[in-house]
Design a protein around this motif. Sequence first.
Motif, PDB file in Angstrom:
ATOM      1  N   GLN A  90       0.902  -1.435   0.097  1.00  0.00           N
ATOM      2  CA  GLN A  90      -0.047   0.199  -0.069  1.00  0.00           C
ATOM      3  C   GLN A  90       0.857   1.347   0.149  1.00  0.00           C
ATOM      4  OE1 GLN A  90      -3.018  -0.243   3.433  1.00  0.00           O
ATOM      5  NE2 GLN A  90      -3.684  -2.241   2.584  1.00  0.00           N
ATOM      6  N   LEU A  91       2.206   1.164   0.642  1.00  0.00           N
ATOM      7  CA  LEU A  91       3.004   2.318   0.629  1.00  0.00           C
ATOM      8  C   LEU A  91       4.116   2.368  -0.500  1.00  0.00           C
ATOM      9  CD1 LEU A  91       4.005   1.984   4.405  1.00  0.00           C
ATOM     10  CD2 LEU A  91       2.539   3.759   3.311  1.00  0.00           C
ATOM     11  N   GLY A  92       3.821   1.401  -1.339  1.00  0.00           N
ATOM     12  CA  GLY A  92       4.700   1.453  -2.495  1.00  0.00           C
ATOM     13  C   GLY A  92       6.218   1.140  -2.458  1.00  0.00           C
ATOM     14  N   LEU A  93       6.432   0.415  -1.335  1.00  0.00           N
ATOM     15  CA  LEU A  93       8.036   0.262  -0.997  1.00  0.00           C
ATOM     16  C   LEU A  93       8.549  -0.752  -1.609  1.00  0.00           C
ATOM     17  CD1 LEU A  93       7.528   0.222   3.087  1.00  0.00           C
ATOM     18  CD2 LEU A  93       8.198   2.045   1.658  1.00  0.00           C
ATOM     19  N   THR A  94       9.747  -0.624  -2.224  1.00  0.00           N
ATOM     20  CA  THR A  94      10.419  -1.275  -3.084  1.00  0.00           C
ATOM     21  C   THR A  94      11.733  -1.817  -2.376  1.00  0.00           C
ATOM     22  OG1 THR A  94      11.698   0.313  -4.051  1.00  0.00           O
ATOM     23  CG2 THR A  94       9.676  -0.453  -4.996  1.00  0.00           C
ATOM     24  N   ASN A  95      12.204  -1.372  -1.116  1.00  0.00           N
ATOM     25  CA  ASN A  95      13.357  -1.673  -0.599  1.00  0.00           C
ATOM     26  C   ASN A  95      12.942  -2.629   0.660  1.00  0.00           C
ATOM     27  OD1 ASN A  95      12.201   0.380   0.858  1.00  0.00           O
ATOM     28  ND2 ASN A  95      14.025   1.058   1.764  1.00  0.00           N
ATOM     29  N   ILE A  96      12.255  -3.344   0.552  1.00  0.00           N
ATOM     30  CA  ILE A  96      11.730  -4.284   1.716  1.00  0.00           C
ATOM     31  C   ILE A  96      11.722  -5.720   1.506  1.00  0.00           C
ATOM     32  CG2 ILE A  96       9.290  -3.766   1.562  1.00  0.00           C
ATOM     33  CD1 ILE A  96       9.114  -3.751   4.405  1.00  0.00           C
ATOM     34  N   GLY A  97      11.804  -6.756   2.025  1.00  0.00           N
ATOM     35  CA  GLY A  97      11.915  -8.188   1.667  1.00  0.00           C
ATOM     36  C   GLY A  97      11.413  -8.864   3.084  1.00  0.00           C
ATOM     37  N   PHE A  98      10.676 -10.142   2.783  1.00  0.00           N
ATOM     38  CA  PHE A  98      10.099 -10.793   3.771  1.00  0.00           C
ATOM     39  C   PHE A  98      10.575 -12.266   3.716  1.00  0.00           C
ATOM     40  CE2 PHE A  98       7.321  -7.589   1.932  1.00  0.00           C
ATOM     41  CZ  PHE A  98       7.035  -7.016   3.004  1.00  0.00           C
ATOM     42  N   ILE A  99      10.855 -12.946   4.981  1.00  0.00           N
ATOM     43  CA  ILE A  99      11.450 -14.295   5.126  1.00  0.00           C
ATOM     44  C   ILE A  99      10.552 -15.022   6.282  1.00  0.00           C
ATOM     45  CG2 ILE A  99      13.581 -15.909   5.379  1.00  0.00           C
ATOM     46  CD1 ILE A  99      15.252 -13.650   4.144  1.00  0.00           C
ATOM     47  N   GLN A 100       9.962 -16.049   5.841  1.00  0.00           N
ATOM     48  CA  GLN A 100       9.389 -16.602   6.770  1.00  0.00           C
ATOM     49  C   GLN A 100      10.095 -17.821   7.521  1.00  0.00           C
ATOM     50  OE1 GLN A 100       5.523 -18.386   5.666  1.00  0.00           O
ATOM     51  NE2 GLN A 100       5.116 -19.290   7.610  1.00  0.00           N
ATOM     52  N   THR A 101      10.875 -17.466   8.423  1.00  0.00           N
ATOM     53  CA  THR A 101      11.590 -18.668   9.126  1.00  0.00           C
ATOM     54  C   THR A 101      11.809 -18.122  10.556  1.00  0.00           C
ATOM     55  OG1 THR A 101      13.617 -19.872   9.132  1.00  0.00           O
ATOM     56  CG2 THR A 101      13.729 -17.242   8.610  1.00  0.00           C
ATOM     57  N   ASN A 102      12.109 -19.415  11.471  1.00  0.00           N
ATOM     58  CA  ASN A 102      12.621 -18.969  12.689  1.00  0.00           C
ATOM     59  C   ASN A 102      13.906 -18.105  12.874  1.00  0.00           C
ATOM     60  OD1 ASN A 102      10.506 -20.555  14.010  1.00  0.00           O
ATOM     61  ND2 ASN A 102      11.593 -22.354  13.943  1.00  0.00           N
ATOM     62  N   LEU A 103      14.132 -17.256  13.480  1.00  0.00           N
ATOM     63  CA  LEU A 103      15.082 -16.328  13.533  1.00  0.00           C
ATOM     64  C   LEU A 103      16.456 -17.024  13.399  1.00  0.00           C
ATOM     65  CD1 LEU A 103      16.634 -15.362  16.527  1.00  0.00           C
ATOM     66  CD2 LEU A 103      14.277 -14.747  17.059  1.00  0.00           C
ATOM     67  N   ASP A 104      16.686 -18.119  14.299  1.00  0.00           N
ATOM     68  CA  ASP A 104      18.151 -18.733  14.466  1.00  0.00           C
ATOM     69  C   ASP A 104      18.273 -19.493  13.173  1.00  0.00           C
ATOM     70  OD1 ASP A 104      15.804 -20.478  14.990  1.00  0.00           O
ATOM     71  OD2 ASP A 104      16.856 -21.708  16.404  1.00  0.00           O
TER      72      ASP A 104
END
Length: 219
Positions: free
Chosen positions: A72-86
């Motif tokens: 909605q904000l039109g951000l292009t410098n963001i990514g997403f990873i679904q995982t446990n942090l370790d």
Amino acid sequence: MSDARAVRKQQQLNNLVAMVTELAHPGHTVVDFCSGGGHVGIVLAYTLPKCQVILIENKEESLVRARDRSAQLGLTNIGFIQTNLDYFTGNFNIGVALHACGVATDMVLDRCLQARAGFVISPCCYGFIQNTLKFNFPKSARFAETLSYKEHMILCRFADQTAVSLPSERRLIGKRCMGLVDLDRSWAAETHGYSVRVMTMVPEGCSPKNNMLVGIPTR
């Protein structure tokens, strides 16, 4: 979310974003650990358009919500990873986490030390801290010379006594215990070649858990 809680959440975000902005440079990669719905990461991506921001979260529903918000904000410098942090082993320059519960703070801190990355971490749920296969408490040699593991756990339990419903004297003791637990963490990080500050969010009333650990590698 009530209006009062929304204001407090905004204040918490302002504190973390201000410190990350102080550390970040163009081209840096910033990782928001335990990102949830992206409150911190999305604000960082919007505020730091010349940095890449990666959200790490293990709940799919939360990441879907974060993706929708960033779109909605039109951000292009963001990514997403679904995982446990370790499980995240990528390289990055700054790690951030808002209210990482119990040893999750220590897991985020460990990932930052391994990556030689700066960090801005707000701990939470001190009463859930306990020895694990990876971490032993107290963490620093200086604290271990004074406190046994059992005594450190008592300190952690008292550090959770900061709820606004408690008497002010009890909250003050809780705040001091929070500071000691995070001082132990900071001294342990300093042995890895870091300069670390234990800071308090402003205003202090924005959260009962208002400490921040801010560190940068010095060698």
